[in-house]
Design an enzyme around this catalytic site. Structure first.
Site, PDB file in Angstrom:
ATOM      1  N   HIS A   1       0.796  -1.228   0.000  1.00  0.00           N
ATOM      2  CA  HIS A   1       0.000   0.000   0.000  1.00  0.00           C
ATOM      3  C   HIS A   1       0.827   1.275   0.000  1.00  0.00           C
ATOM      4  O   HIS A   1       0.264   2.358   0.172  1.00  0.00           O
ATOM      5  CB  HIS A   1      -0.928   0.044   1.211  1.00  0.00           C
ATOM      6  CG  HIS A   1      -2.013  -0.979   1.194  1.00  0.00           C
ATOM      7  ND1 HIS A   1      -3.258  -0.745   0.659  1.00  0.00           N
ATOM      8  CD2 HIS A   1      -2.035  -2.248   1.626  1.00  0.00           C
ATOM      9  CE1 HIS A   1      -4.002  -1.829   0.789  1.00  0.00           C
ATOM     10  NE2 HIS A   1      -3.277  -2.758   1.373  1.00  0.00           N
TER      11      HIS A   1
ATOM     12  N   LYS B   1      -8.083  13.979   4.816  1.00  0.00           N
ATOM     13  CA  LYS B   1      -7.253  12.773   4.754  1.00  0.00           C
ATOM     14  C   LYS B   1      -6.219  12.914   5.858  1.00  0.00           C
ATOM     15  O   LYS B   1      -6.124  13.991   6.470  1.00  0.00           O
ATOM     16  CB  LYS B   1      -6.579  12.641   3.398  1.00  0.00           C
ATOM     17  CG  LYS B   1      -5.907  13.937   2.929  1.00  0.00           C
ATOM     18  CD  LYS B   1      -5.291  13.819   1.547  1.00  0.00           C
ATOM     19  CE  LYS B   1      -6.304  13.833   0.429  1.00  0.00           C
ATOM     20  NZ  LYS B   1      -6.184  12.828  -0.559  1.00  0.00           N
ATOM     21  N   ARG B   2      -5.427  11.856   6.127  1.00  0.00           N
ATOM     22  CA  ARG B   2      -4.374  12.021   7.129  1.00  0.00           C
ATOM     23  C   ARG B   2      -3.483  13.193   6.727  1.00  0.00           C
ATOM     24  O   ARG B   2      -3.325  13.481   5.545  1.00  0.00           O
ATOM     25  CB  ARG B   2      -3.548  10.746   7.257  1.00  0.00           C
ATOM     26  CG  ARG B   2      -4.219   9.710   8.155  1.00  0.00           C
ATOM     27  CD  ARG B   2      -3.423   8.439   8.181  1.00  0.00           C
ATOM     28  NE  ARG B   2      -2.950   8.135   6.844  1.00  0.00           N
ATOM     29  CZ  ARG B   2      -1.731   7.720   6.554  1.00  0.00           C
ATOM     30  NH1 ARG B   2      -0.839   7.564   7.503  1.00  0.00           N
ATOM     31  NH2 ARG B   2      -1.387   7.441   5.314  1.00  0.00           N
TER      32      ARG B   2
ATOM     33  N   LYS C   1       1.072  14.470   1.043  1.00  0.00           N
ATOM     34  CA  LYS C   1      -0.286  14.806   0.583  1.00  0.00           C
ATOM     35  C   LYS C   1      -0.425  16.316   0.362  1.00  0.00           C
ATOM     36  O   LYS C   1      -1.398  16.789  -0.182  1.00  0.00           O
ATOM     37  CB  LYS C   1      -1.323  14.307   1.587  1.00  0.00           C
ATOM     38  CG  LYS C   1      -1.309  12.782   1.747  1.00  0.00           C
ATOM     39  CD  LYS C   1      -2.337  12.327   2.758  1.00  0.00           C
ATOM     40  CE  LYS C   1      -2.272  10.846   3.103  1.00  0.00           C
ATOM     41  NZ  LYS C   1      -2.999   9.976   2.163  1.00  0.00           N
TER      42      LYS C   1
ATOM     43  N   THR D   1      -8.441   6.873  -1.743  1.00  0.00           N
ATOM     44  CA  THR D   1      -9.801   6.365  -1.914  1.00  0.00           C
ATOM     45  C   THR D   1     -10.803   7.482  -1.606  1.00  0.00           C
ATOM     46  O   THR D   1     -11.949   7.419  -2.062  1.00  0.00           O
ATOM     47  CB  THR D   1     -10.069   5.154  -0.989  1.00  0.00           C
ATOM     48  OG1 THR D   1      -9.561   5.456   0.313  1.00  0.00           O
ATOM     49  CG2 THR D   1      -9.390   3.909  -1.516  1.00  0.00           C
TER      50      THR D   1
ATOM     51  N   LYS E   1     -14.510   8.569  -3.315  1.00  0.00           N
ATOM     52  CA  LYS E   1     -15.753   8.865  -2.582  1.00  0.00           C
ATOM     53  C   LYS E   1     -16.300  10.231  -3.005  1.00  0.00           C
ATOM     54  O   LYS E   1     -17.509  10.417  -3.139  1.00  0.00           O
ATOM     55  CB  LYS E   1     -15.480   8.854  -1.066  1.00  0.00           C
ATOM     56  CG  LYS E   1     -15.134   7.469  -0.542  1.00  0.00           C
ATOM     57  CD  LYS E   1     -14.494   7.495   0.838  1.00  0.00           C
ATOM     58  CE  LYS E   1     -13.748   6.190   1.080  1.00  0.00           C
ATOM     59  NZ  LYS E   1     -12.792   6.252   2.208  1.00  0.00           N
TER      60      LYS E   1
HETATM   61  C1  NBG Z   1      -2.472   3.768   1.995  1.00  0.00           C
HETATM   62  C2  NBG Z   1      -2.089   4.680   0.838  1.00  0.00           C
HETATM   63  C3  NBG Z   1      -3.317   5.183   0.106  1.00  0.00           C
HETATM   64  C4  NBG Z   1      -4.193   4.007  -0.288  1.00  0.00           C
HETATM   65  C5  NBG Z   1      -4.494   3.157   0.932  1.00  0.00           C
HETATM   66  C6  NBG Z   1      -5.306   1.923   0.587  1.00  0.00           C
HETATM   67  C7  NBG Z   1      -0.981   3.038   3.812  1.00  0.00           C
HETATM   68  C8  NBG Z   1       0.282   2.353   4.174  1.00  0.00           C
HETATM   69  N1  NBG Z   1      -1.261   3.161   2.512  1.00  0.00           N
HETATM   70  O1  NBG Z   1      -2.930   5.871  -1.043  1.00  0.00           O
HETATM   71  O2  NBG Z   1      -1.338   5.747   1.330  1.00  0.00           O
HETATM   72  O3  NBG Z   1      -5.383   4.449  -0.877  1.00  0.00           O
HETATM   73  O4  NBG Z   1      -3.297   2.715   1.532  1.00  0.00           O
HETATM   74  O5  NBG Z   1      -4.677   1.165  -0.386  1.00  0.00           O
HETATM   75  O6  NBG Z   1      -1.699   3.459   4.677  1.00  0.00           O
END
Ligand code: NBG
Length: 808
Positions: free
Chosen positions: A344, A535-536, A541, A641, A645
């Site tokens: 991920h 988002k985080r 980002k 994601t 949404k």
């Molecule tokens: C996160 C990515 C996102 C991705 C999500 C789900 C982690 C390690 N990865 O871009 O930063 O959408 O995983 O795949 O949290």
């Protein structure tokens, strides 16, 4: 013409009402006069649970009697969101529940607000795991989700004048009507010579409009003995409970930042804890169905959600060899035929590597197995690639050097039959960069499955007015077959439809404006452009780039430029130990404080930081977004994601060619997407030539002015030092290439302003975003996992109860 929203069924509403009354007595042991709102919430939840229990029990019976092939999903995180409304929608009982509540003088909204959210995840990865569980059930796929029942989920975030403040999240404090404890399914795990017991807590995950209710099984840690009598008798009461406290710490809290040795120890312990319990549980299931252990890989497909459960490779080997007496080669064949791994992230800091010493202390036998796997792996490499010791060193499961480490991603790749990334670009970069040499060794092992989100939670639950409009014009099928949204396309130019569309969007924006007022005290104008980045908080980002843009806008407005009114909304948590991310929040809060009281900004610009971003809050935000900010440095966001949404709910994206943005743009069309910034390839070329932000900044008077204003203490009550670390970083190394993209970002933002002024065109683009987003359903992602990786087929559950036929 497909059916539209059906009328609520009074008999079902009545049955729910009676069940609520019954539970008030039999579960809460109260009379109506003493019942609290929370009691009523629990009663409604139990009434709903009673209905879905039939499906749950029938599902388990069906799977057990048919010995079905089963996908198991191992994830250290599940960001589930509240269950009640989702289950009501899946059962088609939302309106009936509303009626039942009203008969008791309550509202459904009050009930929903009572539910604490199980925040058992940090962000996208955990939320994806939750969307996937729901899609597996909806697609009637035999599956079990395995994870940890953290007593405290992700911290609660409060926002004050100094930015983020954290407090604990005791989500279980008032009990949890959605889980069932299964003490009969508990397993010992030995960590550092001490035994801990994992006890199963099961939560049903109901599919939409089907009888399937799969199980999410989360492990809670318990000490084998509540206390040590010898110490107790000797009067040492603290010592008597010490082991209990230590053991139970394991599932106390979602893993902390692992900078501290203690944090690392806890995290590795959590990993082996839930992985070992889950694998032992699978052996129990095999045994109960009379399937020999050598058939493990025929019964189970195990998906590793990132490297957090990668220790499964060694643990499955250990259980097969040490406990079940299987020989090494057979065990290795079974392990690699069972396991697959999803990566991920490409960010180096997320690639787990555990110090050998810590590993040896906690998991000596698993380490021995890892050494043996490595020795055999390197031997095959030596034969295939003679005379390339450097290659071997790079691929080894062990990182050499003064502090030797176990590379968990390498363990996951070597022990899996398939490795996937989560968006096309990400999967390509995995093959070209992070795992390039593995991809040379095993090219067939690597693949892509683009992420998706569940339309039930992210449209039907989150945006009822839009769901109703869709039901009305294209029928109700979209909720199960999101591709059906394409039927909206011809309506994008239909004036009367656009008017209804506009009405739906206004409702969502008014609802969010009310939330903003309640949570922050800021009044915002629902007719302004809602520009949203939630988002985080992370530098890649680039929330700080969005913040700079806001400061520029402020300067331009003050200089008399005429720009359409905007409300810029931020939200997201920063890791408690991540100082730069917290400073970015501090900057946004400082900007909001000044901008929102400046009379020159009245009716033109508002800035909001919504505290404690969560699934619950997301449900209110996503439907109200006009402009979706997806502005990560190209090549760094694996997928994203939130982008899906927002687009699904009719937002237009301003974004870089990163992660799933690329695929969203391909589908919605480049006319309906505001693209800017360097590509991953261009950035790689810039990096090769040596990047420096100064030349970009020197040619950009507006950016300079914005940075100077921040540096002057304008947003920090005169404190000129506060934001220095952030500004100095941007002007010196600028690791996330903010300066290289800022000018083009501004150009795209100007385009946004222009497009917004043409309301008719904006609405059309908004409709086309929704219409063309069907691909980004997690049903499609899961179908791909099932077909291409797990080879798991649907098994419909036939129940004697009536099949619910919900409508979103
Ligand atoms: C996160 C990515 C996102 C991705 C999500 C789900 C982690 C390690 N990865 O871009 O930063 O959408 O995983 O795949 O949290």
């Amino acid at each position: 013409m497909a059916s539209s929203t059906p009328a609520p069924c009074p008999a079902k509403g009545q049955a729910l009402l009676e069940a609520m009354r019954r539970h008030l007595f039999s579960s809460q042991a109260k009379s109506a006069s003493l019942a609290t709102t929370h009691d009523h919430y629990v009663c409604l939840s139990l009434a709903v649970r009673d209905i879905l229990l039939t499906s749950w029990v029938d599902t388990v019976d069906t799977y057990t009697s048919q010995h079905v092939r089963t996908a198991t999903y191992m994830s250290a995180e599940y960001l589930l969101g509240p269950h009640l409304e989702n289950n009501l929608v899946s059962l088609g009982l939302r309106e009936e529940a509303r009626a039942a509540c009203e008969a008791l003088g309550l509202t459904l909204e009050e009930m929903l607000a009572e539910e604490p959210e199980p925040g058992l995840g940090n962000g996208g990865l955990g939320r994806l795991a939750a969307c996937f569980q729901e899609s597996m059930a909806t697609l009637e796929l035999p599956a079990i989700g395995y994870g940890i029942r953290y007593e405290f989920g992700i911290f609660r975030q409060q926002i004050g004048p100094t930015g983020q403040m954290e407090s604990t999240d005791p989500w279980l404090a008032r009990g949890n009507p959605w889980e069932v404890i299964r003490p009969e399914w508990s397993y010992p795990v030995v960590i550092g010579g001490q035994t801990v017991i994992g006890v199963a807590y099961d939560t049903p995950i109901l599919g939409y409009g089907v009888h399937t209710a799969n199980t999410l099984r989360l492990w809670s840690a318990q000490a084998p003995d509540a206390f040590d009598f010898a110490s107790f008798n000797a009067g040492d009461y603290t010592r008597a409970v010490l082991h209990k406290v230590q053991s139970e710490t394991l599932s106390k809290v979602l893993y902390p930042n692992d900078e501290l040795e203690q944090g690392k120890r806890l995290r590795l312990s959590q990993q082996i804890f839930f992985v070992s319990c889950s694998l032992q549980d699978m052996f129990r299931i095999l045994g109960s169905q009379g399937i020999p252990v050598t058939e493990f890989h025929r019964k189970f497909a195990v998906q590793l959600n990132d490297t957090h459960p990668a220790i499964a490779v060694a643990e499955l080997m250990r259980l097969l060899i040490d406990i079940h007496g299987v020989d090494w080669d057979t065990a290795w064949g079974i392990t690699t035929a069972t396991i697959s791994y999803t990566n991920h992230t490409l960010l180096p800091e997320a690639l787990e590597a555990w110090g050998l010493e810590l590993f040896q202390q906690l998991l000596p036998r698993q380490l021995q197995i890892i050494f043996e796997i490595n020795a055999r792996f390197l031997r095959t490499l030596r034969i295939r690639f003679p005379g390339q010791p450097d290659l071997l060193e790079r691929l080894s499961l062990i990182e050499e050097g003064p502090h030797r480490k176990v590379r968990m991603a390498h363990l996951a790749v070597v022990g899996s039959h398939t490795v996937n990334g989560v968006a096309e670009l990400h999967s390509r970069l995995l093959k070209e960069n992070l795992f390039s040499e593995f991809a040379q060794v095993w090219p067939e092992r690597f693949t892509n499955i683009t992420n998706g989100v569940t339309p039930r939670r992210w449209l039907a639950v989150a945006n009822p007015p839009l769901a109703e409009l869709l039901n009305d014009v294209i029928g109700t099928d979209w909720c199960r077959h999101l591709d059906q949204l394409k039927q909206l396309e011809p309506l994008a130019t239909d004036a009367s439809f656009l008017e209804r569309w506009q009405g739906v969007r206004e409702q969502a924006k008014e609802r969010l404006a009310a939330t903003i007022r309640q949570d922050t005290g800021v009044l915002v104008d629902p007719s302004s452009l809602f520009d949203v980045q939630v988002k985080r908080i992370h530098e890649y980002k680039r929330q700080h780039m969005a913040a700079l843009q806001v400061v520029e806008r402020y300067l331009r407005l003050r200089a008399g430029e005429d720009l359409p009114p905007r409300t810029v909304i931020f939200g997201g948590k920063a890791a408690p130990g991540y100082a730069m991310a917290k400073l970015i929040i501090r900057l946004i809060v400082g900007m909001a404080e000044i901008i929102n009281i400046d009379p020159a900004m009245d009716g033109r610009l508002r800035v909001v930081f919504l505290p404690n971003f969560s699934v619950k809050l997301g449900q209110k935000i996503y439907p109200a977004v006009d402009l979706s900010e997806q502005i990560s440095t190209a090549g760094m966001e694996a997928s994203g994601t939130g982008n899906m949404k927002m687009s699904l709910n009719g937002a237009l994206t301003i974004g870089t060619l990163d992660g799933a943005n690329i695929e969203i743009r391909e589908r919605v069309g480049d006319d309906n997407f505001f693209l800017f910034g360097h590509t991953a390839e261009q950035l790689a070329a810039i990096n090769r030539n040596g990047y420096h932000p100064m030349p970009w900044l020197e040619n950009d008077a507006l950016a300079k002015e914005a940075i100077d204003l921040i540096g002057s203490g304008h947003f920090s009550e005169g404190d000129r030092d506060l934001f220095h670390p952030l500004l100095a970083n941007l002007c010196s190394s600028d690791p996330f290439r903010v300066m290289a993209d800022l000018g083009d970002y501004r150009r795209a933002q100007n385009e946004v302003d222009g497009a917004w002024c043409d309301a008719g065109r904006w609405s059309m683009m908004s409709v086309l975003n929704t219409a063309r987003c069907g691909f980004f359903s997690s049903d499609r992602s899961i179908q791909e996992y099932a077909d291409r990786i797990w080879k798991v087929a649907p098994v419909p559950v036939n129940s004697c109860s009536v099949i619910p036929q919900p409508s979103p």
